[in-house]
Write an enzyme that holds these catalytic residues in place. Structure first.
Site, PDB file in Angstrom:
ATOM      1  N   HIS A   1      13.225 -18.444   8.748  1.00 55.69           N
ATOM      2  CA  HIS A   1      12.408 -17.898   7.366  1.00 55.69           C
ATOM      3  C   HIS A   1      12.620 -16.736   6.934  1.00 55.69           C
ATOM      4  O   HIS A   1      12.935 -15.906   7.559  1.00 55.69           O
ATOM      5  CB  HIS A   1      10.821 -17.955   8.404  1.00 55.69           C
ATOM      6  CG  HIS A   1       9.810 -17.410   7.353  1.00 55.69           C
ATOM      7  ND1 HIS A   1       9.700 -17.760   6.061  1.00 55.69           N
ATOM      8  CD2 HIS A   1       8.880 -16.463   7.748  1.00 55.69           C
ATOM      9  CE1 HIS A   1       8.730 -17.157   5.486  1.00 55.69           C
ATOM     10  NE2 HIS A   1       8.199 -16.305   6.422  1.00 55.69           N
TER      11      HIS A   1
ATOM     12  N   ASN B   1       9.532 -13.267   0.432  1.00 54.00           N
ATOM     13  CA  ASN B   1       9.103 -14.175   1.377  1.00 54.00           C
ATOM     14  C   ASN B   1       8.172 -15.061   0.650  1.00 54.00           C
ATOM     15  O   ASN B   1       7.230 -14.715   0.024  1.00 54.00           O
ATOM     16  CB  ASN B   1       8.142 -13.447   2.332  1.00 54.00           C
ATOM     17  CG  ASN B   1       7.382 -14.251   3.489  1.00 54.00           C
ATOM     18  OD1 ASN B   1       7.467 -15.509   3.486  1.00 54.00           O
ATOM     19  ND2 ASN B   1       6.974 -13.727   4.428  1.00 54.00           N
TER      20      ASN B   1
ATOM     21  N   CYS C   1       3.710 -20.002   7.056  1.00 57.51           N
ATOM     22  CA  CYS C   1       5.102 -19.936   6.913  1.00 57.51           C
ATOM     23  C   CYS C   1       5.731 -20.901   7.951  1.00 57.51           C
ATOM     24  O   CYS C   1       7.034 -21.353   7.443  1.00 57.51           O
ATOM     25  CB  CYS C   1       5.795 -18.637   7.305  1.00 57.51           C
ATOM     26  SG  CYS C   1       4.904 -17.229   6.297  1.00 57.51           S
TER      27      CYS C   1
HETATM   28  N1  ACO Z   1       6.800   1.490  -0.522  1.00 56.08           N
HETATM   29  C1  ACO Z   1       6.841   2.748  -0.078  1.00 56.08           C
HETATM   30  N2  ACO Z   1       6.247   3.028   1.052  1.00 56.08           N
HETATM   31  C2  ACO Z   1       5.493   2.011   1.552  1.00 56.08           C
HETATM   32  C3  ACO Z   1       5.376   0.867   1.341  1.00 56.08           C
HETATM   33  C4  ACO Z   1       6.239   0.440   0.148  1.00 56.08           C
HETATM   34  N3  ACO Z   1       5.964  -0.486  -0.530  1.00 56.08           N
HETATM   35  N4  ACO Z   1       4.729   0.009   2.112  1.00 56.08           N
HETATM   36  C5  ACO Z   1       4.451   0.841   3.250  1.00 56.08           C
HETATM   37  N5  ACO Z   1       4.821   2.052   2.848  1.00 56.08           N
HETATM   38  C6  ACO Z   1       4.703   3.188   3.668  1.00 56.08           C
HETATM   39  C7  ACO Z   1       3.584   3.251   4.694  1.00 56.08           C
HETATM   40  O1  ACO Z   1       2.204   3.569   3.964  1.00 56.08           O
HETATM   41  C8  ACO Z   1       4.103   4.116   5.823  1.00 56.08           C
HETATM   42  O2  ACO Z   1       3.856   5.461   5.158  1.00 56.08           O
HETATM   43  P1  ACO Z   1       3.203   6.659   6.256  1.00 56.08           P
HETATM   44  O3  ACO Z   1       4.261   6.727   7.381  1.00 56.08           O
HETATM   45  O4  ACO Z   1       3.015   7.862   5.217  1.00 56.08           O
HETATM   46  O5  ACO Z   1       1.892   6.024   6.978  1.00 56.08           O
HETATM   47  C9  ACO Z   1       5.524   4.094   5.650  1.00 56.08           C
HETATM   48  O6  ACO Z   1       5.980   3.422   4.640  1.00 56.08           O
HETATM   49  C10 ACO Z   1       5.955   3.214   6.925  1.00 56.08           C
HETATM   50  O7  ACO Z   1       5.421   2.177   7.131  1.00 56.08           O
HETATM   51  P2  ACO Z   1       5.493   0.986   8.077  1.00 56.08           P
HETATM   52  O8  ACO Z   1       4.720  -0.225   8.034  1.00 56.08           O
HETATM   53  O9  ACO Z   1       5.610   1.512   9.469  1.00 56.08           O
HETATM   54  O10 ACO Z   1       6.910   0.489   7.540  1.00 56.08           O
HETATM   55  P3  ACO Z   1       7.757  -0.527   8.320  1.00 56.08           P
HETATM   56  O11 ACO Z   1       9.190  -0.206   8.690  1.00 56.08           O
HETATM   57  O12 ACO Z   1       7.162  -1.346   9.651  1.00 56.08           O
HETATM   58  O13 ACO Z   1       8.059  -1.634   7.206  1.00 56.08           O
HETATM   59  C11 ACO Z   1       7.249  -3.819   6.669  1.00 56.08           C
HETATM   60  C12 ACO Z   1       6.735  -2.388   6.786  1.00 56.08           C
HETATM   61  C13 ACO Z   1       8.312  -3.842   5.695  1.00 56.08           C
HETATM   62  C14 ACO Z   1       5.863  -4.488   5.928  1.00 56.08           C
HETATM   63  C15 ACO Z   1       7.509  -4.180   7.976  1.00 56.08           C
HETATM   64  O14 ACO Z   1       6.521  -3.950   9.091  1.00 56.08           O
HETATM   65  C16 ACO Z   1       7.572  -5.812   7.991  1.00 56.08           C
HETATM   66  O15 ACO Z   1       8.673  -6.267   7.423  1.00 56.08           O
HETATM   67  N6  ACO Z   1       6.776  -6.348   8.891  1.00 56.08           N
HETATM   68  C17 ACO Z   1       6.913  -7.855   8.638  1.00 56.08           C
HETATM   69  C18 ACO Z   1       6.029  -8.416   7.674  1.00 56.08           C
HETATM   70  C19 ACO Z   1       6.419  -9.578   7.148  1.00 56.08           C
HETATM   71  O16 ACO Z   1       7.371 -10.249   7.261  1.00 56.08           O
HETATM   72  N7  ACO Z   1       5.241 -10.420   7.173  1.00 56.08           N
HETATM   73  C20 ACO Z   1       5.472 -11.786   6.935  1.00 56.08           C
HETATM   74  C21 ACO Z   1       6.085 -12.548   8.059  1.00 56.08           C
HETATM   75  S1  ACO Z   1       5.124 -13.523   8.520  1.00 56.08           S
HETATM   76  C22 ACO Z   1       5.000 -14.521   7.223  1.00 56.08           C
HETATM   77  O17 ACO Z   1       5.859 -14.830   6.508  1.00 56.08           O
HETATM   78  C23 ACO Z   1       3.464 -15.096   6.866  1.00 56.08           C
END
Ligand code: ACO
Length: 332
Positions: A259, A289, A119
């Protein structure tokens, strides 16, 4: 890295972008994996993302964005001395996507190579080309961030497939008048955290086999929570470094273009920098993203919407797989 030397001044003189016409909505994703529009919007801010069809490769989007940036800058293909494409989704491992773009746009005097910084690829590319212009080996450079991430998304994995989209953005770089252009560029990396966001197979570690395909190792794997925490900390720190280089405070930035990974990362970064959201450009809700393409697409949209105008001091900042992160402060 040592601070950027802004003399002689080099800056962006043309911008262009492209995205596939087809949109994938959160409701479409509800039919593929166990998820909901509500969950995706609340956790990420994303509502739609552009998705390439089978014929649309990264180099197709990159070439379209490049043509628009050249037209915007009033530059011909023959004038381009170097093409750098930041991408994590090249058309193939080689030849580079930059060489495919070189052929497609007819840049017959240009060197061309890809840059792998995920990214942060566009910001790394800005610095590489600015350095070449400053050392006199190049007059006109084309930097592109381009991705077709949909092609490496596992549409059975709800933790990743809802986050990403496809697109490309490009910028032409040249010498500019004193006081304008890039005032600072900062780049950092931490490879010890590489496992948190990766595409495991298809390289020399795990060459493609039936087994790697069966194990779904040709798709993005991510530890979202850990990425989230590192992203906010690193992006905030590296914008501060950039501002320090220039000798200005966050209050003197007219626009922050972060980003576009996740609205919560964007808001948390703005809050730590004490920047009101009115000064932060956001289009993650429509694009998801798009990795290396995210910043140049946002630059292009910000300008066409009037949010980015001549005379403004703009900070761009990115974070991605590697981990890599970087910032640039640019006066337009
Ligand atoms: N729909 C429904 N539920 C979901 C989904 C989905 N798409 N994805 C995950 N869940 C569930 C998980 O399984 C988990 O369930 P559980 O509690 O029963 O285990 C629950 O939701 C919470 O999951 P978390 O991973 O803790 O959720 P979080 O609030 O952290 O959100 C997310 C997840 C959106 C991926 C977040 O961590 C995030 O944005 N991280 C950064 C990711 C990112 O932006 N990456 C790219 C940046 S770097 C680059 O661009 C290469």
């Amino acid at each position: 890295m040592a601070p950027y030397l802004p003399d002689p001044p080099v800056g962006i003189v043309g911008i262009g972008s492209d995205a596939p016409a087809q949109l994938l909505t959160n409701h479409d994703l509800e039919k593929l994996v166990e998820t909901s529009d509500e969950w995706i919007v609340e956790r990420t801010g994303i509502r739609t993302r552009h998705i390439a069809d089978d014929k649309t490769t990264t180099s197709v989007l990159a070439s379209n964005a490049a043509r628009r940036a050249m037209a915007d800058a009033g530059v011909t293909p023959e004038e381009i001395d170097v093409i750098v494409v930041g991408t994590a989704t090249p058309d193939m491992l080689f030849p580079s996507t930059a060489c495919l773009v070189q052929a497609e746009i007819g840049a017959r005097n240009a060197a061309a190579f890809d840059l792998a910084a995920a990214c942060t690829g566009f910001i790394y590319g800005l610095n590489v080309i600015a350095g070449m212009i400053r050392n006199g080996t190049c007059e006109t450079g084309l930097v592109i961030g381009a991705e077709t991430l949909s092609k490496i998304l596992d549409f059975q994995d709800r933790t990743t497939c809802v986050l990403f989209g496809d697109g490309a953005g490009a910028a032409i770089l040249k010498r500019v008048e004193n006081g304008k252009g890039l005032l600072s560029v900062r780049m950092l990396s931490d490879g010890t955290l590489g496992d948190m966001l990766k595409l495991p197979a298809g390289g020399s570690l795990h060459p493609a086999t039936h087994e790697t395909v069966d194990l779904r190792l040709h798709y993005i794997k991510m530890s979202g929570n850990n990425v989230f925490k590192s992203a906010v900390k690193s992006m905030t720190g590296i914008v501060r470094q950039g501002l320090n280089d220039v000798g200005i405070g966050p209050g003197e930035i007219d626009l922050l273009i972060p980003h576009q990974a996740n609205i919560r990362i964007i808001e948390a970064t703005a809050k730590k920098l004490r920047l009101p959201m009115e000064k932060v450009f956001v289009n993650v809700h429509r694009f998801g993203n798009t990795s290396a393409a995210s910043i140049p697409i946002a630059l292009d949209e910000a300008r066409s919407q009037g949010a980015l105008q001549d005379g403004m001091t703009v900070a761009v900042v990115a974070f991605g797989a590697g981990f890599t992160w970087g910032s640039a402060i640019h006066r337009f």
